[in-house]
Design a protein around this motif. Structure first.
Motif, short mmCIF file in Angstrom:
data_model
loop_
_atom_site.label_atom_id
_atom_site.label_comp_id
_atom_site.label_asym_id
_atom_site.label_seq_id
_atom_site.Cartn_x
_atom_site.Cartn_y
_atom_site.Cartn_z
N VAL A 98 6.37 6.13 51.85
CA VAL A 98 7.57 6.12 51.79
C VAL A 98 8.08 4.82 52.78
CG1 VAL A 98 8.23 8.59 50.77
CG2 VAL A 98 8.44 7.77 53.78
N THR A 99 9.07 4.63 51.59
CA THR A 99 9.56 3.54 52.72
C THR A 99 10.92 3.97 53.00
OG1 THR A 99 10.19 2.38 50.66
CG2 THR A 99 8.25 1.20 51.47
N TYR A 100 11.48 3.24 54.19
CA TYR A 100 12.86 3.74 54.95
C TYR A 100 13.64 1.98 55.00
CZ TYR A 100 10.59 4.30 58.96
OH TYR A 100 10.47 3.76 60.13
N LEU A 101 14.96 1.99 55.29
CA LEU A 101 15.69 1.58 56.27
C LEU A 101 15.57 1.74 57.72
CD1 LEU A 101 18.77 0.61 53.35
CD2 LEU A 101 16.33 -0.53 53.87
N GLU A 102 15.61 2.72 57.68
CA GLU A 102 15.82 2.65 59.25
C GLU A 102 15.96 4.44 60.05
OE1 GLU A 102 19.84 1.77 60.72
OE2 GLU A 102 21.13 2.53 59.42
N TRP A 103 15.99 4.69 60.60
CA TRP A 103 16.35 6.16 61.08
C TRP A 103 17.84 6.59 61.45
CZ3 TRP A 103 12.88 9.78 61.30
CH2 TRP A 103 11.29 9.89 60.96
N THR A 104 18.46 7.71 61.43
CA THR A 104 19.74 7.74 61.36
C THR A 104 19.76 8.37 62.80
OG1 THR A 104 19.60 10.04 61.18
CG2 THR A 104 19.57 8.67 58.76
N GLN A 105 20.57 8.55 63.27
CA GLN A 105 21.15 9.31 64.21
C GLN A 105 20.35 10.77 64.60
OE1 GLN A 105 25.43 8.60 65.22
NE2 GLN A 105 25.23 6.14 65.80
N THR A 106 20.84 11.82 63.47
CA THR A 106 20.56 12.74 63.53
C THR A 106 18.46 12.48 63.16
OG1 THR A 106 20.13 12.79 60.71
CG2 THR A 106 22.70 13.85 62.50
N ASN A 107 18.26 11.56 63.22
CA ASN A 107 16.58 12.03 63.10
C ASN A 107 15.78 12.06 61.64
OD1 ASN A 107 16.01 10.62 65.90
ND2 ASN A 107 16.86 12.91 66.55
N THR A 108 16.31 11.44 60.59
CA THR A 108 16.28 11.40 59.18
C THR A 108 16.05 10.44 58.80
OG1 THR A 108 18.67 11.62 59.02
CG2 THR A 108 17.29 13.91 59.05
N LYS A 122 15.18 -5.78 54.75
CA LYS A 122 13.95 -5.20 55.26
C LYS A 122 13.46 -3.58 55.22
CE LYS A 122 17.05 -4.06 59.32
NZ LYS A 122 16.76 -2.14 58.86
N GLU A 123 12.07 -3.06 55.40
CA GLU A 123 11.65 -1.93 54.80
C GLU A 123 10.45 -1.59 56.43
OE1 GLU A 123 10.85 -1.94 50.83
OE2 GLU A 123 12.76 -0.99 50.57
N TYR A 124 10.12 -0.65 56.03
CA TYR A 124 9.46 0.28 57.13
C TYR A 124 9.19 1.02 55.83
CZ TYR A 124 12.57 -2.04 60.77
OH TYR A 124 12.99 -2.53 62.11
N ASP A 125 7.46 1.46 56.57
CA ASP A 125 7.14 2.56 56.01
C ASP A 125 6.05 3.22 56.60
OD1 ASP A 125 4.44 1.71 56.29
OD2 ASP A 125 4.95 0.06 55.63
N LEU A 126 5.99 5.10 56.25
CA LEU A 126 5.04 5.44 56.97
C LEU A 126 4.65 6.57 55.79
CD1 LEU A 126 7.23 8.67 57.12
CD2 LEU A 126 8.03 7.55 58.59
N ILE A 127 3.62 7.51 56.31
CA ILE A 127 2.92 8.68 55.77
C ILE A 127 3.60 9.86 56.07
CG2 ILE A 127 0.86 9.71 55.35
CD1 ILE A 127 0.78 6.85 53.98
N ALA A 128 4.44 10.82 55.22
CA ALA A 128 4.88 11.45 55.82
C ALA A 128 4.53 13.24 54.62
CB ALA A 128 6.39 11.24 55.07
N GLN A 172 14.08 -14.34 57.12
CA GLN A 172 13.49 -14.32 58.08
C GLN A 172 14.05 -13.95 59.71
OE1 GLN A 172 10.20 -14.16 58.39
NE2 GLN A 172 10.18 -14.71 55.87
N ALA A 173 15.26 -14.70 59.91
CA ALA A 173 16.19 -14.29 60.91
C ALA A 173 16.71 -12.99 61.20
CB ALA A 173 17.35 -15.73 60.75
N CYS A 174 16.70 -12.25 60.06
CA CYS A 174 17.40 -11.32 59.51
C CYS A 174 16.49 -10.28 59.83
CB CYS A 174 17.95 -11.54 58.10
SG CYS A 174 17.70 -9.11 57.37
N LEU A 175 15.01 -10.65 59.24
CA LEU A 175 14.47 -9.40 59.60
C LEU A 175 13.79 -9.67 61.12
CD1 LEU A 175 11.16 -10.52 56.75
CD2 LEU A 175 13.13 -8.31 57.25
N GLN A 176 13.81 -10.77 62.08
CA GLN A 176 13.61 -11.17 63.00
C GLN A 176 14.49 -9.93 63.76
OE1 GLN A 176 13.46 -15.23 64.13
NE2 GLN A 176 11.30 -15.05 62.38
N SER A 177 15.70 -10.31 63.21
CA SER A 177 17.09 -9.47 64.33
C SER A 177 17.07 -7.96 63.54
CB SER A 177 18.74 -10.66 63.77
OG SER A 177 18.42 -11.72 64.23
N GLY A 178 16.54 -7.59 63.11
CA GLY A 178 16.65 -6.11 62.97
C GLY A 178 17.91 -5.74 61.93
N LEU A 179 18.75 -6.82 61.53
CA LEU A 179 19.74 -6.37 60.23
C LEU A 179 19.04 -6.15 58.58
CD1 LEU A 179 21.50 -10.01 60.93
CD2 LEU A 179 22.05 -7.55 62.33
#
Length: 301
Positions: free
Chosen positions: A281-291, A194-200, A161-168
């Motif tokens: 799709v699920t993903y870990l994060e946005w990269t610095q190149t916006n992918t 931790k994972e995020y999701d979106l509709i692409a 839970q601490a990991c999720l709250q801290s964005g690790l």
């Protein structure tokens, strides 16, 4: 020493129960094993590529370890804004022009997070339990600015839970009674990220032979332009699903890229389609190149 392929965790959906399990932060860096014997030190990643020159901070093991010979397993990380940054540590890991090494050290300092010992003073310790190997590690490691021993936590749920709250990135759960298996992967070590999701929107595909094997993903901006955000080929689609996709897109194949930031002449291996399909799709994060980093296909919507 001949480099080895390290032990890997499996992916878990549930936190294991019981006092014989501990939790460790999953550091967002690059897996590096340290080999030291006969006064010579070498560093290799999990794919057996040497990285000795990239990390001179680690080249004198007497500064951080009491051992005449050893193999350590760990993760090299680099911090940005107080959090591990995969992209920053990759700047060091991919360094090939070593005349700029000092500048790279100053701009991208690293920390080696050590979580296991496999070989010590001429003997393999793979058959010792993780509990025993952790005790050995605590005994032989010395304080060092660029080397730390990964902390273990009994409160597995609390750390997650601490990991999720801290964005690790996530947590690895390990059985304290487990031995270390070279080139192994099983549920004695389990990772939860931790994972995020979106509709692409799907705007293109890549083939392997005659079957689609990867989808080019996009999102619409405020000007209703389709922006390419990455490609995904792994996930929950079966071979039959990929065959069905291959058939379904035949009527919507087009010569023009639907992405405003991905053109035909730049990516000749892509097959473009009209943006009629959507996928979760699920993903870990946005990269610095916006992918998307590590997009994983869940299902069509």
């Amino acid at each position: 020493m001949k480099p080895i392929i390290p032990f890997e965790p499996t992916t878990a959906d549930l936190i294991p129960k019981g006092d014989d399990w501990i939790a460790q932060l999953k550091w967002d860096g690059t897996r590096i094993l340290t080999y030291f014997e006969n006064g010579e030190l070498q560093l290799f990643n999990r794919k057996l590529n040497e990285r000795t020159k990239q990390y001179p901070e680690l080249q004198d093991p007497s500064e951080y370890c009491k051992a005449s010979s050893l193999i350590l397993d760990g993760e090299v990380i680099s911090f940005k804004d107080g959090k591990p940054s995969f992209y920053d540590v990759m700047k060091r890991d991919r360094l090939r022009k070593f005349n700029h090494l000092q500048k790279a050290i100053e701009e991208t300092p690293i920390v080696y997070m050590v979580f296991d010992v496999l070989f010590f003073d001429g003997e393999w310790v793979l058959d010792r339990t993780l509990r025993e190997r952790q005790a050995l590690l605590e005994d032989i490691m010395l304080p060092h600015a660029s080397v730390q021993v990964v902390e273990s936590f009994a409160d597995k749920e609390g750390l997650y839970q601490a990991c999720l709250q801290s964005g690790l990135e996530g947590v690895v759960f390990k059985d304290l009674n487990s031995r270390y298996t070279l080139n192994g992967k099983d549920s004695r070590w389990r990772k939860m990220k931790k994972e995020y999701d979106l509709i692409a929107v799907v705007g293109g595909v890549t083939y392997r032979g005659d079957i689609v094997s990867s989808l080019d993903l996009g999102l619409y901006n405020d000007q209703n332009e389709l922006i390419y955000i990455g490609s995904a080929g792994s996930g929950k689609l079966s071979y039959k699903d990929w065959k069905d996709v291959t058939t379904a897109i035949q009527q919507i194949i087009t010569d023009q890229s639907p992405f405003v930031n991905l053109k035909q002449h730049e990516n000749a291996h892509h097959t473009w389609i009209s943006p009629a399909l959507k996928i979760k799709v699920t993903y870990l994060e946005w990269t610095q190149t916006n992918t998307l980093r590590h997009p994983v296909i869940q299902s069509f919507v």
